[in-house]
Design an enzyme around this catalytic site. Structure first.
Site, short mmCIF file in Angstrom:
data_model
loop_
_atom_site.label_atom_id
_atom_site.label_comp_id
_atom_site.label_asym_id
_atom_site.label_seq_id
_atom_site.Cartn_x
_atom_site.Cartn_y
_atom_site.Cartn_z
N GLU A 205 63.38 3.93 -17.56
CA GLU A 205 64.13 3.19 -16.54
C GLU A 205 65.59 3.02 -16.97
O GLU A 205 66.15 1.92 -16.90
CB GLU A 205 63.48 1.82 -16.30
CG GLU A 205 62.11 1.93 -15.67
CD GLU A 205 61.54 0.58 -15.21
OE1 GLU A 205 62.05 -0.47 -15.66
OE2 GLU A 205 60.62 0.58 -14.40
N GLU A 281 54.84 4.51 -12.82
CA GLU A 281 54.30 3.16 -12.98
C GLU A 281 53.96 2.61 -11.61
O GLU A 281 54.85 2.26 -10.84
CB GLU A 281 55.32 2.23 -13.65
CG GLU A 281 55.60 2.56 -15.10
CD GLU A 281 56.50 1.52 -15.79
OE1 GLU A 281 56.66 0.40 -15.25
OE2 GLU A 281 57.03 1.86 -16.86
#
Ligand SMILES: *[C@@H]1O[C@H](CO)[C@@H](O)[C@H](O)[C@H]1NC(C)=O
Ligand SMILES: *[C@@H]1O[C@H](CO)[C@@H](O)[C@H](O)[C@H]1NC(C)=O
Ligand SMILES: *[C@@H]1O[C@H](CO)[C@@H](O)[C@H](O)[C@H]1NC(C)=O
Length: 666
Positions: A205, A281
């Site tokens: 991320e 995710e």
């Protein structure tokens, strides 16, 4: 029957044989037989709209399971359960801070660090292979994950001016040194070398930092390739950040989210042409910060979104699939404010149950059953699955009366290697652990020979990182924690330039101890939130005069130290004083899991047979600490509780988790 029809029948039988969908379950191929049975010529390929593995179509049905958060005696059980749910892949992060526990000192299993038995990543991947799962590795170096400092080692902070998570040469060289060791072990386990690893993630991320640093990401790619990693590399971000954390046209992008699957996946598809769609995710539940209510997500909501992801169509990794534990001091924290402003720190709980399909204690849940049903419905590739292993019952040991105690002040008095220092300094800066400083636990700042007047005021400039107990001549001045709002008062991380009155009468030759607990380094946010020094870093004053000449005592609660603690005596006082309490109990074979019930304690830690199990914090939500059988031993076991304030009379256990606030908190 004519010759032609016999031929047709033979052909049909042959076709049937290769179409595993129609075979009875016993004759189905395993995952590996299906994808690799005829030899391996290529790995995971993302050069078209769908994934190919070894030339065959694959939808990745993956689940997240962090080896460093589950006792190794349970790895196979959890992995078999994942496979029993129909998943074909397990995804794990790699915890740099645990593996390189001191700068240049590595532990990949039984290497002598406190977490040594949790760190045999090769063994974990080998078991995943034996349990018929492919593996996705997210090596970081930063892993977020609600883990201490996002998995980064705190000794990085000792390099002045280091720019963590950037193309800074100092930082990248540290990554390269660690990854050389790591990939030396993982490279032979790649799919195209006959192992289970089908892909690796680059950073984590990165777009959420608000920064864009393609040179940094390329430097990481180069370290992968230089160390023989040839499988697919990818990045992972919420699609809302666009390509900021990605290397478009170089690496596959994947998405992270828990709602609006079509919006998120369409956004991802717009960012890259003719690439497979994957959710790296899909959040099955959520984690808990202290003081929050325990988070859950309904099975109905979870299943609906999971189905929408699969039918997009997309591959998907369920994060988390296996609920687990931030043992010891490894919980992370969020930080609401930038830089060195500590007031927005939100530490996470020891439990990382996450409301996942497999609970922290290894039970299968409704979400597990729902996942299995959807995977069976939508995965066209039918392979042989194991039965779901049963989960052994947990034991509730009898309450144990506490008879042994050491006061914290006794420990500080007798601590042999006090460090002399002109100023207070952070724990990271201490000249200990082979010059790697102190990563975890508590640090005590002692000032002796103080002459005080009545109503002298102690002031800690800046912020306490993160919780301070003030002892004057061994007596606790910090108020006993009794409500959530106490966190806004003296003693806690939220208060800037906080003050406390030291004494109501004049004192000579007094000893002042500031016992500071590190409650976790931030694991998320913009790049200036990775300045994470703990302890005291700003001046300490009495009546506006800076105090110098300290003795500093690192209280790391390392296993070897915990095990050799001596000086236990009967209970002198259990009210309003920090102290260690000790009990022993016998356990018999077969050993069973249990929970330590901490509802009647206030703040501190629980230590089982020398290993720090986790934290007590009466403000909630966690009020029972999962204690896996693997941390117990046949015969005598020892529990030590370090309690900051006031202790109950018994150590108690529980069969199940307890969510809420402690019994003494309003
Ligand atoms: C894989 O799936 C795609 C899309 O469904 C299809 O077009 C392609 O023919 C399949 N390839 C193989 C090798 O089965
Ligand atoms: C200290 O670290 C260095 C290099 O990082 C290593 O070679 C040495 O063995 C370490 N010493 C101890 C006592 O751990
Ligand atoms: C544990 O068992 C041993 C051997 O039976 C016994 O001597 C000891 O007192 C027991 N300890 C506790 C705490 O019950």
């Amino acid at each position: 029957m004519g010759k032609a029809s016999i031929l047709l029948l033979a052909l049909a039988t042959l076709l049937l044989k290769t179409d595993s969908a129609t075979l009875p379950a016993d004759d189905l191929p395993t995952n590996y037989e299906y994808y690799a049975g005829d030899g391996v010529s290529s790995g995971l390929n993302a050069d078209q709209k769908y994934f190919l593995l070894n030339g065959k179509n694959i939808t990745i049905f993956s689940g997240a399971f962090h080896y460093f958060r589950v006792h190794p005696s349970q790895w196979r059980d959890r992995l078999r359960k994942m496979r029993a749910a129909g998943l074909n892949t397990v995804e794990t992060y790699v915890s740099w801070n645990l593996h390189e526990y001191q700068s240049g000192q590595f532990d990949f299993g039984h290497g002598g660090s406190d977490f040594e038995e949790f760190l045999d990543i090769v063994q974990f991947i080998q078991i995943a292979y034996e349990e018929d799962l492919f593996v996705l590795v997210r090596s970081g170096p930063y892993i977020c994950s609600e883990f201490e400092f996002g998995g980064l080692p705190s000794w990085l902070l000792r390099s002045e001016g280091i720019k963590i998570r950037t193309n800074d040469e100092v930082f990248v060289n540290f990554v390269a040194r660690f990854w050389k060791e790591l990939f030396g072990l993982l490279s032979p386990l790649q799919f195209t070398k006959g192992g289970p690893i089908i892909g690796f993630q680059v950073e984590n991320e990165y777009g959420n930092t608000g920064n864009s640093d393609p040179d940094y990401l390329r430097a990481l790619v180069k370290i992968y390739r230089d160390n023989g990693i040839t499988e697919l590399l990818y990045t992972s971000d919420p699609p809302s950040v666009g390509t900021r954390g990605a290397l478009p046209n170089e690496l596959l992008m994947t998405a992270n989210f828990n709602k609006n699957p079509s919006g998120n996946l369409n956004a991802l598809d717009k960012l890259q042409d003719n690439k497979p769609t994957m959710t790296m995710e899909y959040w099955s539940g959520w984690f808990d910060h202290v003081t929050e209510d325990h988070h859950t997500v309904s099975t109905e909501t979870y299943s609906k979104i999971y189905e929408q992801i699969i039918t997009h169509p997309a591959s998907v990794n369920i994060y988390m699939f296996v609920g687990s534990t931030n043992f010891g001091f490894t919980n992370g924290a969020s930080s609401l404010h930038a830089g060195l402003d500590n007031s927005g720190l939100q530490p996470d709980t020891t439990s990382y149950d996450y409301d996942a399909p497999i609970s922290e204690a290894g039970e299968i849940t409704e979400k597990f059953t729902a996942t299995a049903k959807l995977v069976a419905q939508y995965n066209p590739v039918k392979t042989k699955l194991p039965d779901v292993p049963s989960t052994p019952a947990r034991v509730v040991f009898d309450d144990i009366k506490i008879n042994e105690q050491i006061l914290l002040s006794e420990i500080i008095d007798s601590f042999p290697d006090k460090i002399a220092s002109e100023n207070v300094v952070s724990m990271e800066q201490l000249p200990i652990n082979n010059n790697s400083g102190q990563s975890f636990g508590y640090v005590v700042y002692r000032k002796t020979n103080l002459n005080l007047n009545a109503n002298d005021v102690l002031k800690i400039t800046g912020y306490v990182r993160d919780h301070v107990l003030v002892l004057l001549n061994g007596k606790l001045l910090t108020p006993v924690l009794s409500s959530k709002s106490d966190l806004d008062k003296f003693g806690y991380w939220r208060v800037k330039d906080s003050t406390i009155t030291l004494t109501s009468e004049a004192l000579t030759d007094a000893t002042l101890d500031l016992v500071v607990e590190n409650n976790a380094r931030n694991n998320y946010g913009s790049l200036n939130q990775f300045q994470q020094f703990k302890g005291l870093i700003d001046d300490v004053l009495i009546n506006d005069e800076v105090i110098n000449n300290w003795q500093i005592i690192p209280l790391e609660f390392k296993r070897s130290w915990n095990k050799q603690l001596t000086g236990w005596h009967s209970i002198e006082t259990s009210e309003g004083t920090p102290a260690l309490y000790r009990v022993t109990f016998n356990a018999t074979s077969p050993l069973s899991d249990t929970y330590v019930n901490v509802q009647e304690w206030r703040k501190g830690i629980v230590i089982i047979n020398g290993f720090v199990l986790g934290r007590i914090f009466a403000v909630g939500p966690q009020q029972a600490l999962y204690l896996p059988a693997g941390l117990l031993q046949e015969g005598e076991n020892e529990i030590i509780v370090f309690e900051h304030f006031s202790a109950p009379e018994y150590v108690k256990f529980s069969a199940d988790p307890i969510w809420g606030v402690g019994t003494h908190i309003n």
